[in-house]
Design an enzyme around this catalytic site. Structure first.
Site, PDB file in Angstrom:
ATOM      1  N   ASN A 177       1.545  30.564  31.513  1.00  0.00           N
ATOM      2  CA  ASN A 177       1.405  32.017  31.622  1.00  0.00           C
ATOM      3  C   ASN A 177      -0.069  32.321  31.432  1.00  0.00           C
ATOM      4  O   ASN A 177      -0.583  32.256  30.315  1.00  0.00           O
ATOM      5  CB  ASN A 177       2.254  32.707  30.542  1.00  0.00           C
ATOM      6  CG  ASN A 177       2.019  34.214  30.510  1.00  0.00           C
ATOM      7  OD1 ASN A 177       1.392  34.772  31.410  1.00  0.00           O
ATOM      8  ND2 ASN A 177       2.528  34.871  29.476  1.00  0.00           N
TER       9      ASN A 177
ATOM     10  N   LYS B  90      -1.574  35.068  31.700  1.00  0.00           N
ATOM     11  CA  LYS B  90      -1.855  36.407  31.139  1.00  0.00           C
ATOM     12  C   LYS B  90      -2.984  37.065  31.941  1.00  0.00           C
ATOM     13  O   LYS B  90      -3.066  36.851  33.135  1.00  0.00           O
ATOM     14  CB  LYS B  90      -2.139  36.299  29.640  1.00  0.00           C
ATOM     15  CG  LYS B  90      -1.030  35.502  28.918  1.00  0.00           C
ATOM     16  CD  LYS B  90      -1.088  35.583  27.424  1.00  0.00           C
ATOM     17  CE  LYS B  90       0.069  34.786  26.825  1.00  0.00           C
ATOM     18  NZ  LYS B  90       0.128  34.877  25.367  1.00  0.00           N
TER      19      LYS B  90
ATOM     20  N   HIS C 192       7.994  39.698  28.530  1.00  0.00           N
ATOM     21  CA  HIS C 192       7.098  39.009  27.589  1.00  0.00           C
ATOM     22  C   HIS C 192       6.814  39.921  26.393  1.00  0.00           C
ATOM     23  O   HIS C 192       6.736  41.136  26.543  1.00  0.00           O
ATOM     24  CB  HIS C 192       5.790  38.631  28.289  1.00  0.00           C
ATOM     25  CG  HIS C 192       4.956  37.710  27.475  1.00  0.00           C
ATOM     26  ND1 HIS C 192       4.112  38.168  26.485  1.00  0.00           N
ATOM     27  CD2 HIS C 192       4.876  36.369  27.460  1.00  0.00           C
ATOM     28  CE1 HIS C 192       3.536  37.128  25.908  1.00  0.00           C
ATOM     29  NE2 HIS C 192       3.973  36.026  26.481  1.00  0.00           N
TER      30      HIS C 192
ATOM     31  N   GLU D 121       4.208  40.631  24.914  1.00  0.00           N
ATOM     32  CA  GLU D 121       3.040  41.516  25.071  1.00  0.00           C
ATOM     33  C   GLU D 121       3.418  42.766  25.870  1.00  0.00           C
ATOM     34  O   GLU D 121       2.882  43.847  25.630  1.00  0.00           O
ATOM     35  CB  GLU D 121       1.883  40.733  25.719  1.00  0.00           C
ATOM     36  CG  GLU D 121       1.271  39.776  24.712  1.00  0.00           C
ATOM     37  CD  GLU D 121       0.746  38.479  25.300  1.00  0.00           C
ATOM     38  OE1 GLU D 121       0.488  38.417  26.514  1.00  0.00           O
ATOM     39  OE2 GLU D 121       0.597  37.503  24.528  1.00  0.00           O
TER      40      GLU D 121
ATOM     41  N   GLU E 149      10.071  32.890  22.502  1.00  0.00           N
ATOM     42  CA  GLU E 149       8.696  32.940  22.019  1.00  0.00           C
ATOM     43  C   GLU E 149       8.627  33.782  20.750  1.00  0.00           C
ATOM     44  O   GLU E 149       8.610  35.012  20.816  1.00  0.00           O
ATOM     45  CB  GLU E 149       7.783  33.570  23.078  1.00  0.00           C
ATOM     46  CG  GLU E 149       7.760  32.821  24.389  1.00  0.00           C
ATOM     47  CD  GLU E 149       6.471  33.099  25.162  1.00  0.00           C
ATOM     48  OE1 GLU E 149       5.753  32.131  25.409  1.00  0.00           O
ATOM     49  OE2 GLU E 149       6.174  34.260  25.477  1.00  0.00           O
TER      50      GLU E 149
ATOM     51  N   GLY F 210      -0.551  32.709  20.518  1.00  0.00           N
ATOM     52  CA  GLY F 210      -2.001  32.842  20.458  1.00  0.00           C
ATOM     53  C   GLY F 210      -2.569  32.716  19.061  1.00  0.00           C
ATOM     54  O   GLY F 210      -3.736  33.010  18.830  1.00  0.00           O
TER      55      GLY F 210
ATOM     56  N   SER G 187       1.836  28.826  21.087  1.00  0.00           N
ATOM     57  CA  SER G 187       0.893  27.786  20.662  1.00  0.00           C
ATOM     58  C   SER G 187       1.384  26.369  20.974  1.00  0.00           C
ATOM     59  O   SER G 187       1.137  25.439  20.201  1.00  0.00           O
ATOM     60  CB  SER G 187       0.542  27.942  19.185  1.00  0.00           C
ATOM     61  OG  SER G 187      -0.037  29.229  18.952  1.00  0.00           O
TER      62      SER G 187
HETATM   63  P1  13P Z   1       0.035  30.751  23.574  1.00  0.00           P
HETATM   64  O1  13P Z   1       0.451  29.429  24.151  1.00  0.00           O
HETATM   65  O2  13P Z   1      -1.389  31.103  23.890  1.00  0.00           O
HETATM   66  O3  13P Z   1       0.400  30.876  22.152  1.00  0.00           O
HETATM   67  O4  13P Z   1       0.892  31.864  24.375  1.00  0.00           O
HETATM   68  C1  13P Z   1       2.251  31.694  24.475  1.00  0.00           C
HETATM   69  C2  13P Z   1       2.763  32.715  25.412  1.00  0.00           C
HETATM   70  O5  13P Z   1       2.782  33.893  25.115  1.00  0.00           O
HETATM   71  C3  13P Z   1       3.245  32.265  26.711  1.00  0.00           C
HETATM   72  O6  13P Z   1       3.920  33.274  27.364  1.00  0.00           O
END
Ligand code: 13P
Length: 249
Positions: free
Chosen positions: A9, A11, A94, A96, A166, A172, A213
């Protein structure tokens, strides 16, 4: 039985120029992968990504899709638009989007339906916040989100859907859920799918990824867990070498 699926992803990262560089580095590094490999890119990179990944084992996904076919929804993208580009997957719900853009279980469900109606494969994200986890509500939250996302979704679609668990506090942050914790919560999600559909469907046909992560160092341990069928990778998907190490775990 369930084929592992590792998806990146991106982002809000990578211009078209950066996309070209990253994908050309990635193609040879993942060509022998034993799992399904997907990269989900910003809308502006999709055409480039689809073109470059033609004839390779890398599938391309978007990071969201609107629920309406078309109309007065300034700034949104429809399923038809993605399908015309040759996009195959789409991330929906997601954390976010839920945190910053008002996504709810109902809008997630509406987007899933719109995606499936046009033949896109949703990657549906669920997961608890730190506050919810500390309040002992992890199972309650993922059950509610799973039931919400799958409302009125036909059993026949299960092969076309991926779920990503997640935990929001692991995204992150460099903090990963322990392999056991991730496995336990994914089991809760699979049990929910068994109740909504049937135990055999949940066991054989529902692929559930872990995300948060996940990286070259922890991928092996996570992927060794019986319930974990893949990963949704943020930060580590932005470097060809790191992402290929996750894919080739
Ligand atoms: P990270 O791998 O940067 O923690 O992000 C995970 C994520 O949100 C994937 O959709």
């Amino acid at each position: 039985m369930r084929k592992p699926i590792i998806a990146g992803n991106w982002k809000m990262n990578n211009t078209i120029a950066a996309t070209k560089a990253l994908i050309s580095d990635l193609i040879p590094l993942v060509k022998d992968a034993a799992c399904d490999v997907v990269i989900c890119t910003p809308y502006t990179d999709l055409a480039t990504a689809v073109e470059m990944c033609k004839g390779t084992n890398i599938k391309v996904g978007a990071e969201n899709v609107h629920w309406a076919e078309k109309g007065a929804f300034t700034g949104e993208i429809s399923a038809d638009m993605l399908v015309e580009l040759g996009v195959e997957y789409v991330i929906i719900g997601h954390s976010e989007r839920r945190q910053y853009f008002g996504e709810t279980d109902a809008t997630v469900n509406a987007r899933v339906k719109a995606a499936l109606a046009k033949g896109l494969k949703p990657i549906i994200c669920v997961g608890e916040t730190l506050e919810e986890r500390e309040a002992g509500k992890t199972a309650e939250v993922v059950i509610r989100q799973t039931e919400g996302a799958f409302k009125d979704i036909d059993k026949a679609e299960l092969d076309n859907i991926v779920i990503a668990y997640e935990p929001v506090w692991a995204i992150g942050t460099g903090k990963t859920a322990t392999a056991d914790d991730a496995n336990d919560t994914i089991k809760v999600i699979r049990d929910t799918m068994a109740k909504l559909y049937c135990p055999k469907c949940a066991e054989d046909r529902v692929r559930i990824q872990y995300g948060g992560s996940m990286n070259p160092k922890n991928v092996k341990e996570l992927m060794a867990m019986p319930e974990i069928d893949g990963g949704l990778i943020g930060g580590a998907s932005l470097k060809a070498e790191d992402f290929s190490k996750v894919v080739n775990y």
